[in-house]
Design an enzyme around this catalytic site. Structure first.
Site, PDB file in Angstrom:
ATOM      1  N   PRO A  85      26.288 109.330-103.231  1.00 58.70           N
ATOM      2  CA  PRO A  85      25.951 109.172-104.615  1.00 58.70           C
ATOM      3  C   PRO A  85      26.803 108.199-105.115  1.00 58.70           C
ATOM      4  O   PRO A  85      27.984 108.178-105.151  1.00 58.70           O
ATOM      5  CB  PRO A  85      26.085 110.367-105.122  1.00 58.70           C
ATOM      6  CG  PRO A  85      26.262 111.318-104.354  1.00 58.70           C
ATOM      7  CD  PRO A  85      26.750 110.950-102.923  1.00 58.70           C
ATOM      8  N   CYS A  86      26.127 106.772-105.388  1.00 56.55           N
ATOM      9  CA  CYS A  86      27.009 105.773-105.764  1.00 56.55           C
ATOM     10  C   CYS A  86      26.857 105.455-107.320  1.00 56.55           C
ATOM     11  O   CYS A  86      27.588 104.376-107.569  1.00 56.55           O
ATOM     12  CB  CYS A  86      26.764 104.533-104.746  1.00 56.55           C
ATOM     13  SG  CYS A  86      26.809 104.674-102.970  1.00 56.55           S
ATOM     14  N   GLN A  87      26.155 106.103-107.887  1.00 55.96           N
ATOM     15  CA  GLN A  87      25.708 105.623-109.078  1.00 55.96           C
ATOM     16  C   GLN A  87      26.624 105.454-110.198  1.00 55.96           C
ATOM     17  O   GLN A  87      26.545 104.481-110.879  1.00 55.96           O
ATOM     18  CB  GLN A  87      24.612 106.584-109.796  1.00 55.96           C
ATOM     19  CG  GLN A  87      23.327 106.824-108.993  1.00 55.96           C
ATOM     20  CD  GLN A  87      23.125 107.630-107.963  1.00 55.96           C
ATOM     21  OE1 GLN A  87      24.141 107.765-107.215  1.00 55.96           O
ATOM     22  NE2 GLN A  87      21.897 108.120-107.821  1.00 55.96           N
TER      23      GLN A  87
END
Length: 378
Positions: A85-87
């Site tokens: 998850p890079c958000q």
């Protein structure tokens, strides 16, 4: 030496293993997967018999453990794949980054990249990552990987253009540290390409009819395969698993007969609408209570195929789609039997990278590698 012995993959945040399944289809050998989701791990283990599943948070996974379990030495792994998850991640926003678990998970991913030194990396994420802080997250991801020696390019891929019977957008980062060109796969399906889109009928038309809430266990197919996709999905199987219908309550069952193929909540009589939707504008919630059409594409398969949130009503039968139907719409072969509760099964399917999209990504990397080998031999 067999190609698959030399082309190796480790899958972080692997879930049920959709991305690594695609790499296997292209000729790679998956050595290991890591995830915190226990039910997904059971699915991964059953469908990747040559791989070891390493359960638990990535924070607890050491590079030494990975190398010990796979027999790899630093720099030997062909491709490290996964969708951290890079958000929330951005080097330009340390305060947010320090306190957001999703950002720290990407940090952990970088730790594994640095330790394993794979030749290639593949990361996928939601296309919405481009809109975060004006694209800063994407810029930061590439910057961090470049500092580890990887040139990285990203591109939004449309799953339906690679044979997946579903509208799905994902940003895919491909990178390498070997100086090879970076090439994303070229579409084969849809207008202007060689093949027509895979329709919902192509995908699920051979599955046996079900009543609302019916759970027949393993069940035979309705008829012989009638599309290339059905032949692909079935392989040599004579029965299918995970094909049971969720049980909808009476109030929902009363609504369904009013909704035609391609219709939605707008077709439900006003007095039968949920209270919140009686106030909705006709232009809102376009997919809610949507019924699929045989000749169309599915909307994006989510972790809950809840008819209140999307077009998850069967094209003909008055019920929500089964886990198997959702899996077909994600392009999983029927050999994938999903473990866990029905809720956990839907989550595994919805979180996955469609295997046919994974296969296209893997094939594009393989093409580059083969071109490089030919050049070296010339």
């Amino acid at each position: 030496m067999e190609q698959s012995k030399t082309l190796t993959v480790v899958d972080l945040f692997c879930g049920a293993g959709g991305l690594s399944a695609g790499f296997e289809m292209a000729g790679f050998r998956v050595l290991a997967g890591n995830d915190t989701f226990e039910a997904a791990g059971r699915t991964f283990s059953a469908t990747h018999p040559h791989a070891v599943f390493l359960p638990g948070p990535i924070q607890n996974l050491t590079v030494e453990q990975l190398m010990r379990q796979t027999g790899l030495k630093r720099g030997e792994l062909t491709v490290l794949v996964g969708g951290p998850p890079c958000q929330a991640y951005s080097v330009y926003n340390h305060q947010r980054g320090m306190h957001d678990e999703r950002a720290s998970l990407f940090r952990e991913y970088l730790r594994i990249v640095e330790g394993l030194q794979p030749q290639w990396i593949v990361m996928e994420n939601v296309a919405g990552i481009f809109s975060i802080a004006g694209g800063e997250a994407v810029h930061a991801i590439k910057l961090e990987l470049r500092e580890l020696g990887y040139e990285v390019e990203e591109k939004v891929l449309k799953a339906e253009e690679f044979g997946v019977p579903q509208e799905r957008r994902r940003v895919v980062f491909i990178g390498n540290r070997v100086g090879a060109p970076i090439q994303h796969p070229e579409p084969d399906y849809g207008p202007g390409h060689d093949l027509p889109f895979t329709t919902i009928k192509d995908a699920i038309g051979d599955l046996s009819p079900l009543a609302n809430g019916e759970d027949p266990g393993d069940i035979g197919y309705a008829h012989e395969p009638r599309s290339d996709f059905q032949r692909y999905a079935r392989g040599n199987r004579t029965e299918v698993s995970n094909h049971s219908a969720p049980k909808l309550g009476k109030v929902n069952l009363d609504r369904l007969p009013y909704i035609p193929p391609g219709g939605s909540w707008r077709d439900i009589p006003y007095d039968l609408l949920p209270a919140g939707m009686k106030r909705a504008k006709r232009s809102d919630h376009t997919k809610r209570y949507g019924r699929m059409t045989w000749d169309g594409l599915s909307c994006t398969v989510l972790t809950k195929c809840d008819i209140h949130w999307g077009a998850y009503i069967h094209p003909e039968q008055d019920r929500a789609i089964s886990v198997r139907e959702a899996a077909r719409l994600q392009s999983f072969p029927d050999s994938f039997v999903f473990a866990g509760s029905k809720t956990e099964q839907y989550v595994q399917v919805g979180n996955a990278v469609p295997p046919l999209l994974g296969k296209a990504i893997a094939t594009s990397i393989l093409d580059v590698m083969q071109d490089a080998n030919k050049g070296a031999a010339a």
